[in-house]
Design an enzyme around this catalytic site. Structure first.
Site, PDB file in Angstrom:
ATOM      1  N   LYS A   1       0.854  -1.194   0.000  1.00  0.00           N
ATOM      2  CA  LYS A   1       0.000   0.000   0.000  1.00  0.00           C
ATOM      3  C   LYS A   1       0.888   1.242   0.000  1.00  0.00           C
ATOM      4  O   LYS A   1       1.807   1.365   0.813  1.00  0.00           O
ATOM      5  CB  LYS A   1      -0.892   0.016   1.237  1.00  0.00           C
ATOM      6  CG  LYS A   1      -1.876   1.179   1.263  1.00  0.00           C
ATOM      7  CD  LYS A   1      -2.862   1.016   2.400  1.00  0.00           C
ATOM      8  CE  LYS A   1      -2.434   1.652   3.680  1.00  0.00           C
ATOM      9  NZ  LYS A   1      -2.380   3.117   3.685  1.00  0.00           N
TER      10      LYS A   1
ATOM     11  N   ASP B   1      -3.543   4.385  -1.685  1.00  0.00           N
ATOM     12  CA  ASP B   1      -4.491   4.790  -0.638  1.00  0.00           C
ATOM     13  C   ASP B   1      -4.374   6.293  -0.394  1.00  0.00           C
ATOM     14  O   ASP B   1      -3.791   6.736   0.592  1.00  0.00           O
ATOM     15  CB  ASP B   1      -4.174   3.993   0.640  1.00  0.00           C
ATOM     16  CG  ASP B   1      -5.110   4.325   1.788  1.00  0.00           C
ATOM     17  OD1 ASP B   1      -6.254   4.754   1.531  1.00  0.00           O
ATOM     18  OD2 ASP B   1      -4.688   4.125   2.948  1.00  0.00           O
TER      19      ASP B   1
ATOM     20  N   LYS C   1      -7.197   8.261  -0.534  1.00  0.00           N
ATOM     21  CA  LYS C   1      -8.481   8.629   0.084  1.00  0.00           C
ATOM     22  C   LYS C   1      -9.078   9.901  -0.511  1.00  0.00           C
ATOM     23  O   LYS C   1      -9.195  10.939   0.157  1.00  0.00           O
ATOM     24  CB  LYS C   1      -8.328   8.788   1.603  1.00  0.00           C
ATOM     25  CG  LYS C   1      -7.859   7.521   2.302  1.00  0.00           C
ATOM     26  CD  LYS C   1      -7.902   7.679   3.806  1.00  0.00           C
ATOM     27  CE  LYS C   1      -7.413   6.464   4.534  1.00  0.00           C
ATOM     28  NZ  LYS C   1      -5.977   6.195   4.388  1.00  0.00           N
TER      29      LYS C   1
ATOM     30  N   ASP D   1     -13.561  14.974  -2.655  1.00  0.00           N
ATOM     31  CA  ASP D   1     -13.635  16.292  -3.301  1.00  0.00           C
ATOM     32  C   ASP D   1     -14.907  16.290  -4.143  1.00  0.00           C
ATOM     33  O   ASP D   1     -15.696  15.328  -4.101  1.00  0.00           O
ATOM     34  CB  ASP D   1     -12.371  16.526  -4.154  1.00  0.00           C
ATOM     35  CG  ASP D   1     -11.988  18.005  -4.222  1.00  0.00           C
ATOM     36  OD1 ASP D   1     -12.889  18.831  -4.502  1.00  0.00           O
ATOM     37  OD2 ASP D   1     -10.812  18.321  -4.005  1.00  0.00           O
TER      38      ASP D   1
ATOM     39  N   THR E   1     -10.176   3.914  11.190  1.00  0.00           N
ATOM     40  CA  THR E   1     -10.011   2.995  12.321  1.00  0.00           C
ATOM     41  C   THR E   1      -9.423   3.645  13.578  1.00  0.00           C
ATOM     42  O   THR E   1      -9.387   3.008  14.627  1.00  0.00           O
ATOM     43  CB  THR E   1      -9.132   1.793  11.914  1.00  0.00           C
ATOM     44  OG1 THR E   1      -8.050   2.259  11.102  1.00  0.00           O
ATOM     45  CG2 THR E   1      -9.925   0.779  11.137  1.00  0.00           C
TER      46      THR E   1
ATOM     47  N   ARG F   1       2.827  -0.672  10.684  1.00  0.00           N
ATOM     48  CA  ARG F   1       3.899  -0.604  11.672  1.00  0.00           C
ATOM     49  C   ARG F   1       4.293  -1.931  12.322  1.00  0.00           C
ATOM     50  O   ARG F   1       5.489  -2.131  12.590  1.00  0.00           O
ATOM     51  CB  ARG F   1       3.545   0.449  12.738  1.00  0.00           C
ATOM     52  CG  ARG F   1       3.661   1.868  12.184  1.00  0.00           C
ATOM     53  CD  ARG F   1       2.934   2.891  13.009  1.00  0.00           C
ATOM     54  NE  ARG F   1       1.485   2.750  12.886  1.00  0.00           N
ATOM     55  CZ  ARG F   1       0.616   3.572  13.467  1.00  0.00           C
ATOM     56  NH1 ARG F   1       1.043   4.577  14.201  1.00  0.00           N
ATOM     57  NH2 ARG F   1      -0.682   3.384  13.295  1.00  0.00           N
TER      58      ARG F   1
HETATM   59  O1  C5P Z   1       0.723   1.104  10.877  1.00  0.00           O
HETATM   60  P1  C5P Z   1      -0.708   0.644  10.750  1.00  0.00           P
HETATM   61  O2  C5P Z   1      -0.848  -0.869  10.679  1.00  0.00           O
HETATM   62  O3  C5P Z   1      -1.619   1.263  11.790  1.00  0.00           O
HETATM   63  O4  C5P Z   1      -1.131   1.202   9.310  1.00  0.00           O
HETATM   64  C1  C5P Z   1      -2.442   1.179   8.842  1.00  0.00           C
HETATM   65  C2  C5P Z   1      -2.465   1.772   7.486  1.00  0.00           C
HETATM   66  O5  C5P Z   1      -3.792   1.720   6.998  1.00  0.00           O
HETATM   67  C3  C5P Z   1      -2.026   3.227   7.408  1.00  0.00           C
HETATM   68  O6  C5P Z   1      -1.308   3.389   6.191  1.00  0.00           O
HETATM   69  C4  C5P Z   1      -3.302   4.005   7.357  1.00  0.00           C
HETATM   70  O7  C5P Z   1      -3.194   5.179   6.575  1.00  0.00           O
HETATM   71  C5  C5P Z   1      -4.255   3.023   6.672  1.00  0.00           C
HETATM   72  N1  C5P Z   1      -5.664   3.157   7.001  1.00  0.00           N
HETATM   73  C6  C5P Z   1      -6.160   3.076   8.291  1.00  0.00           C
HETATM   74  N2  C5P Z   1      -7.491   3.216   8.524  1.00  0.00           N
HETATM   75  C7  C5P Z   1      -8.353   3.399   7.520  1.00  0.00           C
HETATM   76  C8  C5P Z   1      -7.872   3.478   6.209  1.00  0.00           C
HETATM   77  C9  C5P Z   1      -6.509   3.341   5.992  1.00  0.00           C
HETATM   78  O8  C5P Z   1      -5.383   2.849   9.212  1.00  0.00           O
HETATM   79  N3  C5P Z   1      -9.646   3.464   7.755  1.00  0.00           N
END
Ligand code: C5P
Length: 231
Positions: A32, A59, A61, A64, A118, A207
């Site tokens: 991603k 991603d 998002k 607009d 989330t 992460r």
């Molecule tokens: O590091 P982590 O596992 O928290 O990363 C989650 C990834 O998913 C990030 O790149 C974040 O931008 C993306 N994301 C998210 N929640 C959403 C949509 C995308 O955490 N609803």
């Protein structure tokens, strides 16, 4: 479809993202590219990752007016995105414009609509009366009716959305953590296996993999926890 792992390459440069991506070749099917890496590395990063054999989830998002989003989708298509995000709260005209642009330029690219991010809890959105799970479910049902291929939702909402949307609708779930992982800024977290049991198709993990001492070992550990996990 079998659940697919998507590693979120949230890095400030291609020089940091590409070596990790190289280690993941053959181990994970999707990576991603989010706002940070895209802004740092630009469109060539999509091509560089695809050249390594990955499917690329762009991603960014989009949120607009419909015309602007449609034009952004065309660009993302031309740059090779295999999946991209729009915000469901952009409404029907916006999501439909995104879908129409995709049909015209890259029919195979999936468009998934973000429901409720989330990291959010009810306390972050006191102006929203229904529970966030209801908001996410309703946004998902609308997004489906507007032509989106799926939604981004937390593992907490996946089962209810799957029950309403049927087996073909794509559920993309971030906010995934093993019990030993730090949640960071994520709030509505579940384990990868819980997400699979709830019906998620794409497991987005950043992460816990990118920050691990040994990222490929972290991927393998996550995959082991998925053994036997069924919707
Ligand atoms: O590091 P982590 O596992 O928290 O990363 C989650 C990834 O998913 C990030 O790149 C974040 O931008 C993306 N994301 C998210 N929640 C959403 C949509 C995308 O955490 N609803």
């Amino acid at each position: 479809m079998n659940p697919q792992l998507v590693v979120a390459l949230d890095f400030p440069s291609a020089a940091l993202a590409l070596p990790l991506a190289q280690d993941l070749v053959g181990l994970v099917p999707w990576v991603k590219v989010g706002l940070e890496l895209y802004l740092a590395a630009g469109a060539p990063i999509v091509e560089q990752l695809k050249a390594k054999g990955f499917q690329v989830f762009l991603d960014l998002k989009f949120l607009d007016i419909p015309t602007t989003v449609a034009k952004a989708v065309r660009q993302a298509c031309q740059q090779g995105a295999d999946m991209l995000t729009v915000h469901a709260i952009g409404g029907g005209a916006m999501v439909e414009a995104a879908v129409a642009a995709r049909e015209a330029v890259c029919p195979a690219t999936r468009i998934v609509a973000v429901t409720v991010l989330t990291h959010l809890t009810a306390a972050d959105m006191p102006w929203v009366s229904p529970p966030l799970s209801v908001v996410a479910h309703d946004l998902a049902c609308h997004a489906q009716s507007w032509g989106a291929d799926g939604v981004v939702c937390s593992g907490h909402e996946a089962a209810a959305i799957r029950a309403s949307a049927g087996p073909e609708f794509l559920l993309v779930t971030p906010g995934l953590r093993l019990p030993e992982d730090a949640p960071g800024d994520q709030a509505r977290v579940v384990t990868p296996a819980q997400a699979v049991r709830a019906g998620s198709n794409f497991l987005v993990i950043g992460r816990p993999i990118t920050g691990a001492q040994d990222p490929t070992a972290a991927v393998r550990r996550i995959m082991e926890t998925l053994t036997g996990a069924q919707p």
